[in-house]
Design a protein around this motif. Structure first.
Motif, PDB file in Angstrom:
ATOM      1  N   LYS A  43       0.829  -1.205   0.000  1.00  0.00           N
ATOM      2  CA  LYS A  43       0.000   0.000   0.000  1.00  0.00           C
ATOM      3  C   LYS A  43       0.869   1.263   0.000  1.00  0.00           C
ATOM      4  CE  LYS A  43      -4.540  -1.267   1.580  1.00  0.00           C
ATOM      5  NZ  LYS A  43      -5.079  -0.779   0.295  1.00  0.00           N
ATOM      6  N   LEU A  44       1.979   1.215   0.722  1.00  0.00           N
ATOM      7  CA  LEU A  44       2.889   2.357   0.718  1.00  0.00           C
ATOM      8  C   LEU A  44       3.484   2.570  -0.674  1.00  0.00           C
ATOM      9  CD1 LEU A  44       4.715   1.813   4.136  1.00  0.00           C
ATOM     10  CD2 LEU A  44       3.207   3.728   3.552  1.00  0.00           C
ATOM     11  N   ASP A  45       3.852   1.481  -1.329  1.00  0.00           N
ATOM     12  CA  ASP A  45       4.387   1.593  -2.691  1.00  0.00           C
ATOM     13  C   ASP A  45       3.350   2.209  -3.625  1.00  0.00           C
ATOM     14  OD1 ASP A  45       6.786   0.484  -1.926  1.00  0.00           O
ATOM     15  OD2 ASP A  45       6.280  -1.550  -2.601  1.00  0.00           O
ATOM     16  N   GLU A  46       2.099   1.767  -3.499  1.00  0.00           N
ATOM     17  CA  GLU A  46       1.022   2.301  -4.337  1.00  0.00           C
ATOM     18  C   GLU A  46       0.781   3.781  -4.055  1.00  0.00           C
ATOM     19  OE1 GLU A  46      -2.282  -0.178  -3.418  1.00  0.00           O
ATOM     20  OE2 GLU A  46      -1.433  -1.970  -4.372  1.00  0.00           O
ATOM     21  N   TYR A  47       0.832   4.136  -2.770  1.00  0.00           N
ATOM     22  CA  TYR A  47       0.595   5.527  -2.394  1.00  0.00           C
ATOM     23  C   TYR A  47       1.643   6.449  -3.002  1.00  0.00           C
ATOM     24  CZ  TYR A  47       0.482   9.721   0.512  1.00  0.00           C
ATOM     25  OH  TYR A  47       0.449  11.020   0.946  1.00  0.00           O
ATOM     26  N   TYR A  48       2.914   6.067  -2.901  1.00  0.00           N
ATOM     27  CA  TYR A  48       3.965   6.939  -3.416  1.00  0.00           C
ATOM     28  C   TYR A  48       4.048   6.925  -4.939  1.00  0.00           C
ATOM     29  CZ  TYR A  48       5.523   7.805   1.326  1.00  0.00           C
ATOM     30  OH  TYR A  48       5.571   8.202   2.635  1.00  0.00           O
ATOM     31  N   ALA A  49       3.404   5.973  -5.554  1.00  0.00           N
ATOM     32  CA  ALA A  49       3.355   5.945  -7.016  1.00  0.00           C
ATOM     33  C   ALA A  49       2.187   6.771  -7.548  1.00  0.00           C
ATOM     34  CB  ALA A  49       3.236   4.509  -7.520  1.00  0.00           C
ATOM     35  N   THR A  50       1.253   7.144  -6.668  1.00  0.00           N
ATOM     36  CA  THR A  50       0.062   7.880  -7.108  1.00  0.00           C
ATOM     37  C   THR A  50      -0.119   9.173  -6.307  1.00  0.00           C
ATOM     38  OG1 THR A  50      -1.275   6.477  -5.636  1.00  0.00           O
ATOM     39  CG2 THR A  50      -1.090   5.794  -7.940  1.00  0.00           C
ATOM     40  N   GLU A  51      -0.982   9.120  -5.294  1.00  0.00           N
ATOM     41  CA  GLU A  51      -1.325  10.331  -4.551  1.00  0.00           C
ATOM     42  C   GLU A  51      -0.148  10.941  -3.802  1.00  0.00           C
ATOM     43  OE1 GLU A  51      -5.378  10.165  -2.510  1.00  0.00           O
ATOM     44  OE2 GLU A  51      -5.073   8.053  -3.042  1.00  0.00           O
ATOM     45  N   GLY A  52       0.772  10.111  -3.346  1.00  0.00           N
ATOM     46  CA  GLY A  52       1.891  10.621  -2.563  1.00  0.00           C
ATOM     47  C   GLY A  52       3.135  10.912  -3.369  1.00  0.00           C
ATOM     48  N   ARG A  53       2.982  11.038  -4.676  1.00  0.00           N
ATOM     49  CA  ARG A  53       4.136  11.216  -5.555  1.00  0.00           C
ATOM     50  C   ARG A  53       4.960  12.443  -5.163  1.00  0.00           C
ATOM     51  NH1 ARG A  53       1.448  11.747  -9.832  1.00  0.00           N
ATOM     52  NH2 ARG A  53       1.158   9.535 -10.234  1.00  0.00           N
ATOM     53  N   SER A  54       4.292  13.511  -4.743  1.00  0.00           N
ATOM     54  CA  SER A  54       5.005  14.745  -4.395  1.00  0.00           C
ATOM     55  C   SER A  54       5.085  14.971  -2.890  1.00  0.00           C
ATOM     56  CB  SER A  54       4.327  15.939  -5.066  1.00  0.00           C
ATOM     57  OG  SER A  54       2.972  16.043  -4.636  1.00  0.00           O
TER      58      SER A  54
END
Length: 225
Positions: A67-78
């Motif tokens: 889930k952390l990987d998915e988050y930083y690949a999408t909403e948490g990119r910046s």
């Protein structure tokens, strides 16, 4: 992060991440062991809980990593903070991410002379040449002469973020340059400065005045302006 779409519908992942980060922040890393997590987060019974027989922590931490990987690949990119869980262990790694510095792109108009003295008008023409030279010695900033942008070959997508303009005034003893930096997007003056030097219509004074203007501008931009 906890209110993002990936975590908002995953109560176990939310609780697990909150617990792990809170313990990390408080320095209570002794609570970041499989057995302690099973008791505190997943409410296992202390009388019967065995990490050998019940893999709930290992399973849920694996899902949390994804889930952390998915988050930083999408909403948490910046995001300015990057949280990860090591492949072995349960102490999170928290890294502050510094956003890439935005390079100011400044269109420069020539200084206008607010007066009628021919000698000062000539000095101002030389001052503009010197100021252009000094501006282009400033690292990590992009300048282009504002009055020449219409016919210039600029990089594709180049658009000024700011516009620098100003004027020269003179009296019997003083030369004064006033600079204004316009925020193009907001259409407002972001910064203004005045620099005075003794009246001496020489190349040396053109250099001194131009350098003083650049120092003032650099100081403002390096402060995050």
């Amino acid at each position: 992060m906890l209110s993002s779409s990936g975590f908002s519908h995953a109560p176990r992942a939310r609780s697990l991440l909150a617990y792990m980060v809170e313990r990390y922040q408080s320095g209570a890393v002794r609570d970041l062991q499989e057995y302690a997590i099973g008791l505190s987060v997943f409410r296992r019974d202390v009388a019967t809980y065995s990490t050998v027989d019940d893999p709930v922590v290992r399973v849920q931490v694996g899902r949390l990593r994804r889930k952390l990987d998915e988050y930083y690949a999408t909403e948490g990119r910046s995001s300015g903070i990057h949280i990860s869980i090591p492949a072995r262990g349960y102490v999170p790694e928290v890294v502050l991410q510094h956003s890439p510095r935005v390079v100011p792109r400044i269109a420069v108009d020539r200084l206008s002379y607010l007066g009628e003295e021919a000698e000062v008008a000539s000095f101002n023409r030389g001052l503009n040449e010197e100021l252009t030279y000094q501006l282009h010695q400033m690292p990590d900033m992009a300048f282009v002469l504002g009055q020449e942008t219409a016919g210039a070959e600029l990089p594709e997508g180049w658009r000024a973020t700011h516009k620098l303009s100003g004027s020269l005034r003179a009296d019997s003893g003083t030369l004064r340059v006033t600079l204004r930096l316009l925020d193009v997007q907001r259409n407002s003056v972001a910064w203004s400065s005045q620099t005075d030097v003794d009246r001496a219509l020489s190349i040396e004074q053109q250099t001194r005045l131009s350098q003083a203007c650049c120092v003032a501008l650099r100081k403002y931009l390096q402060q995050g302006g």
